[in-house]
Design a protein around this motif. Structure first.
Motif, mmCIF file in Angstrom:
data_model
loop_
_atom_site.group_PDB
_atom_site.id
_atom_site.type_symbol
_atom_site.label_atom_id
_atom_site.label_comp_id
_atom_site.label_asym_id
_atom_site.label_seq_id
_atom_site.Cartn_x
_atom_site.Cartn_y
_atom_site.Cartn_z
ATOM 1 N N TYR A 95 21.662 49.520 62.405
ATOM 2 C CA TYR A 95 23.120 49.609 62.414
ATOM 3 C C TYR A 95 23.759 48.401 61.752
ATOM 4 O O TYR A 95 23.262 47.288 61.869
ATOM 5 N N GLY A 96 24.897 48.638 61.114
ATOM 6 C CA GLY A 96 25.804 47.582 60.720
ATOM 7 C C GLY A 96 26.876 47.506 61.794
ATOM 8 O O GLY A 96 27.393 48.537 62.239
ATOM 9 N N VAL A 97 27.203 46.296 62.240
ATOM 10 C CA VAL A 97 28.135 46.112 63.356
ATOM 11 C C VAL A 97 29.294 45.238 62.902
ATOM 12 O O VAL A 97 29.094 44.219 62.236
ATOM 13 N N TYR A 98 30.510 45.645 63.275
ATOM 14 C CA TYR A 98 31.690 44.809 63.047
ATOM 15 C C TYR A 98 32.234 44.393 64.409
ATOM 16 O O TYR A 98 32.575 45.233 65.247
ATOM 17 N N ASN A 99 32.271 43.075 64.668
ATOM 18 C CA ASN A 99 32.787 42.503 65.912
ATOM 19 C C ASN A 99 34.227 42.046 65.704
ATOM 20 O O ASN A 99 34.506 41.288 64.785
ATOM 21 N N PHE A 100 35.124 42.480 66.563
ATOM 22 C CA PHE A 100 36.530 42.088 66.492
ATOM 23 C C PHE A 100 36.723 40.765 67.232
ATOM 24 O O PHE A 100 37.460 40.677 68.210
ATOM 25 N N THR A 101 36.080 39.698 66.751
ATOM 26 C CA THR A 101 36.099 38.404 67.446
ATOM 27 C C THR A 101 37.446 37.698 67.353
ATOM 28 O O THR A 101 37.714 36.803 68.144
ATOM 29 N N GLN A 102 38.282 38.072 66.412
ATOM 30 C CA GLN A 102 39.573 37.408 66.299
ATOM 31 C C GLN A 102 40.503 37.769 67.457
ATOM 32 O O GLN A 102 41.489 37.100 67.688
ATOM 33 N N LEU A 103 40.184 38.803 68.219
ATOM 34 C CA LEU A 103 41.012 39.181 69.363
ATOM 35 C C LEU A 103 40.801 38.246 70.542
ATOM 36 O O LEU A 103 41.739 37.887 71.238
ATOM 37 N N SER A 104 39.541 37.851 70.782
ATOM 38 C CA SER A 104 39.213 36.988 71.914
ATOM 39 C C SER A 104 37.778 36.505 71.766
ATOM 40 O O SER A 104 36.940 37.220 71.250
ATOM 41 N N ASP A 105 37.502 35.284 72.239
ATOM 42 C CA ASP A 105 36.134 34.790 72.230
ATOM 43 C C ASP A 105 35.339 35.341 73.412
ATOM 44 O O ASP A 105 34.114 35.373 73.380
ATOM 45 N N THR A 106 36.035 35.760 74.450
ATOM 46 C CA THR A 106 35.378 36.215 75.668
ATOM 47 C C THR A 106 35.156 37.722 75.674
ATOM 48 O O THR A 106 34.078 38.195 75.978
ATOM 49 N N LEU A 107 36.172 38.483 75.335
ATOM 50 C CA LEU A 107 36.108 39.942 75.341
ATOM 51 C C LEU A 107 36.113 40.429 73.890
ATOM 52 O O LEU A 107 37.125 40.306 73.200
ATOM 53 N N VAL A 108 34.972 40.964 73.435
ATOM 54 C CA VAL A 108 34.803 41.293 72.015
ATOM 55 C C VAL A 108 34.517 42.788 71.838
ATOM 56 O O VAL A 108 33.408 43.249 72.116
#
Length: 177
Positions: A95-108
């Protein structure tokens, strides 16, 4: 037993290769797979992932999923009696995964898309006859989930993944190397 042995060997190899590399993580998950029977299968998954250098929100993952308890359904038929159908699935996907880390460092939250080898086994039996079928193919898998980072090394992950007729809901732990 054969599937459990294969899964154990593959897991040991995948996790062993992860330990030597930075920006990598491993996940162990337990879940439920809807294989279109009345009772869902119980599944276990092992994931190995690596962040893509230069693209902090992207990662590549390899996932092995095996059925721990078959999905089941029973039908009553006046001519054949009670017919029990059991189904199991094994997947091996990239899989290729995109993490929405810009929303929060704790809840991704994250999304993923990839190619998956899917092996489905089905058995139908009554008191006198038993038949089985095995079908395998390469399919597109996609999913979405959320990870809660407890600290820099540990997190709790939950995700939904769909591969052909198998809908899988998992929860588990992530360890960052």
């Amino acid at each position: 037993m054969k599937k459990l042995l294969i899964a154990s060997v593959a897991t040991a190899g995948l996790l062993g290769s992860v330990a030597a590399h930075a920006d990598m993580y491993g996940q162990v998950k337990l879940g439920s797979a809807d294989l279109t029977l009345s009772d869902n299968a119980v599944v276990g998954s092992v994931v190995v992932g690596k962040s893509v250098s230069g693209y902090e929100n992207f990662a590549l993952e390899a996932e092995l999923m095996v059925t721990l308890k078959d999905a089941e359904e029973t039908w009553s038929n006046p001519w054949a009696g009670d017919v029990k159908v059991e189904g199991s699935a094994t997947t091996l996907g990239g899989y290729g995964v995109y993490n929405f880390t810009q929303l929060s460092d704790t809840l991704v939250p994250f999304v993923r898309l990839g190619l998956v080898y899917l092996d489905i086994e089905a058995k139908a039996s009554n008191s006198t006859v038993s038949v089985s079928e095995d079908d395998s193919s390469i399919k597109v898998g996609f999913g979405a989930g959320i990870r809660y980072n407890l600290n820099d090394q540990f997190g709790i992950v939950g995700d939904y993944t769909s591969v052909d007729d198998a809908d899988i809901l998992n929860i588990g732990l992530q360890y960052n190397f």
